[in-house]
Design an enzyme around this catalytic site. Structure first.
Site, mmCIF file in Angstrom:
data_model
loop_
_atom_site.group_PDB
_atom_site.id
_atom_site.type_symbol
_atom_site.label_atom_id
_atom_site.label_comp_id
_atom_site.label_asym_id
_atom_site.label_seq_id
_atom_site.Cartn_x
_atom_site.Cartn_y
_atom_site.Cartn_z
ATOM 1 N N HIS B 118 0.867 -1.181 0.000
ATOM 2 C CA HIS B 118 0.000 0.000 0.000
ATOM 3 C C HIS B 118 0.906 1.234 0.000
ATOM 4 C CE1 HIS B 118 -0.344 0.540 4.640
ATOM 5 N NE2 HIS B 118 0.716 -0.140 4.344
ATOM 6 N N ASP B 194 5.937 -4.822 6.869
ATOM 7 C CA ASP B 194 4.761 -4.000 7.183
ATOM 8 C C ASP B 194 3.708 -4.952 7.762
ATOM 9 O OD1 ASP B 194 2.314 -2.759 7.098
ATOM 10 O OD2 ASP B 194 2.467 -2.106 5.014
#
Lengths: 133, 399
Positions: B118, B194
């Site tokens: 993202h 992440d």
């Protein structure tokens, strides 16, 4: 009430008015909402400061498409100066929406903003050409 | 077992009492919060509100102790040591922080990410890459949104940094983080994971995983908003310079020169979100009580049911694997803009996300140019809610 159940909106969404390209347009402007991918392109044909004809192309959610369609109906035949005064609230009133959250107002703002830019682009072109002669 | 205790679990969350009809399926954006977390934040502000690591009066000692105990609690939950956890605002800040921490090591280097990232795991790297004249490589995914490991091996070779998502917030793919980390380490790369979508749903052991850095957000795992974590390998944290400077992160400042505080405080300049941090500790206690292994296995069931029910709908297309997915589904329905799907479901008290979910390149990769509608579940959801979602979508198609 959700816009989903407002007949006017669903009617404009399913049967958009003035969804056309105007080849001899006086000004064409396109814009998009990068957060949701909605796009609108507005074509105006100007005659003596009036929007003689208007068309739009685009794709997006029901709200953005219905508001684009309705906006073209609202300004067709009107003076450019009057069209420039139209706000998101005017469009919401015409659509029959009482309130809209900050995230969704952008769907309506897109067509209003695009029309304004098409008009401003036309005016600056005319003024520029006028100043040069 | 979660399924049997679901009524009692749901009663821990005040939002479901306030809004009994709510079917909340946007937990990948932010989770709901149980009462113990909300109460804890109120307790901090109403009982011992004062600044941390500064005053010597009893209230200031109390709040500092709570703040550091919370760090220990979260460390235990993550399988890490407390002095390896930096409190940040959220995953995005954690990823930006680590990118800037690594900037001095990246001159003419190679940063490798994946197509699943993202924006928060793309843009900070683009910025440091341009400052350090580094190259960015992007590992491809296959049609199911799974890592193309042949491409991964090619791209990771010679990398200075590998940064990738543990679970994709759009495709719902869980990456084999351990395998990727060890492959990258064999290449001498620093590894960054992440964990925004993984930490709320998986039983983690960061020492076992072996990544150098791991980023996560408190608000996606029952904690307050505005609090996140950057886990860092102690040796690296001691070695790296703090990109942001100010109070609390120094021990001595003179007319000329200064001494950095010990890690992790060296990376926490200014007054931190101490109420958020203390609330986050409380959230991990709640998750421990439910049990991360139970959460993981219950959510597998939810993910499977979500997939089965929704793919029965005519004209529905989705992103991601057909099997073994996280309990989330990003989809589109022929003839309906994602915003219209979400707006219609809202009339049925179903909250889902529509748009690009901060991952536009990934949507474009799969030809979802208008974004997608995404239902993302957590352990407080149940199978009936999935049925209601499917029913309402069928209702929309008939409209």
């Amino acid at each position: 009430m959700s816009y989903f159940f407002i007949e006017n909106i669903m009617d404009h969404y399913k049967n958009p008015r003035n969804m056309k390209i105007i080849n001899e347009a006086s000004s064409v402007f396109g814009d998009s909402n990068p957060t949701c991918g909605d796009t609108v392109k507005i074509f105006i044909k100007v005659n003596e400061n009036k929007i003689e004809d208007i068309g739009f192309q685009g794709h997006g959610c029901a709200l953005s498409m219905a508001s684009s369609s309705l906006l073209t109906e609202m300004v067709k035949g009107s003076e450019m100066q009057d069209a420039l005064k139209i706000t998101e609230s005017d469009l919401m009133r015409e659509l029959g929406i009482k309130e809209l959250g900050p995230n969704r107002i952008k769907c309506i703002a897109l067509s209003v903003k695009t029309l304004k830019m098409a008009i401003i682009q036309y005016l600056s072109k005319v003024n520029h050409a006028g100043g040069g002669t | 077992m979660i399924e049997e205790d679901l009524d009692s679990i749901r009663s821990d969350f005040p939002i479901f009492e306030f809004n009994p009809k709510l079917i909340y399926m946007d937990s990948a954006a932010t989770s709901q919060r149980p009462k113990n977390v909300i109460d804890k934040v109120t307790e901090v502000y109403s009982h011992y509100n004062s600044n941390v690591h500064r005053g010597i009066y009893s209230m200031a000692e109390k709040v500092t102790e709570e703040y550091e105990n919370s760090r220990k609690e979260i460390a235990k939950f993550l399988g890490a040591n407390a002095d390896e956890l930096i409190f940040t605002k959220n995953t995005t800040e954690s990823l930006n922080l680590v990118a800037y921490m690594l900037l001095p090591k990246l001159k003419n280097g190679v940063i490798t990410i994946t197509e699943l990232e993202h924006h928060s795991n793309i843009l900070p790297w683009r910025e440091v890459a341009s400052l350090a004249n580094a190259e960015i490589r992007t590992v491809a995914v296959d049609r199911e949104g799974k890592i193309d490991y042949a491409d991964f091996e090619k791209k990771v070779s010679g990398s200075s940094v590998l940064s990738f998502t543990h679970i994709s917030n759009v495709a719902g793919t869980t990456l084999d983080a351990k395998k990727m980390v060890s492959a990258a380490k064999a290449e001498g790369a620093i590894t960054v994971v992440d964990g925004a979508q993984a930490a709320p749903h998986l039983k983690l052991n960061l020492h076992d995983l072996g990544a150098d850095f791991y980023a996560l957000s408190g608000h996606k795992m029952l904690g307050p908003t505005g609090i996140g974590i950057l886990y860092g390998n102690k040796r690296l944290l001691e070695d790296l310079e703090p990109p942001f400077r100010g109070g609390e992160m120094v021990t001595e400042v003179h007319a000329e020169g200064q001494e950095w505080n010990d890690v992790p405080l060296k990376f926490e300049p200014g007054t931190p979100n101490f109420a958020g941090a203390i609330g986050f500790g409380e959230a991990t206690k709640y998750l421990e009580k439910i049990g991360m292994n139970d959460i993981e296995s219950y959510e597998k069931k939810l993910g499977k049911a979500l997939m089965e029910e929704l793919t029965k709908i005519d004209g529905l297309e989705y992103i991601g694997p057909s099997e073994g997915r996280a309990a989330l589904l990003s989809f589109k329905l022929k003839g309906y803009h994602p915003h219209d799907i979400a707006a219609f479901l809202d009339t049925r008290s179903i909250a889902i996300r529509s748009g690009f979910h901060c991952a536009q390149p990934l949507h474009e990769r799969f030809g979802f140019f208008d974004g997608s509608a995404r239902a993302s579940l957590y352990f407080y959801n149940n199978l009936d809610e999935i049925e209601s979602l499917a029913y309402s979508l069928k209702e929309l198609v008939r409209l």
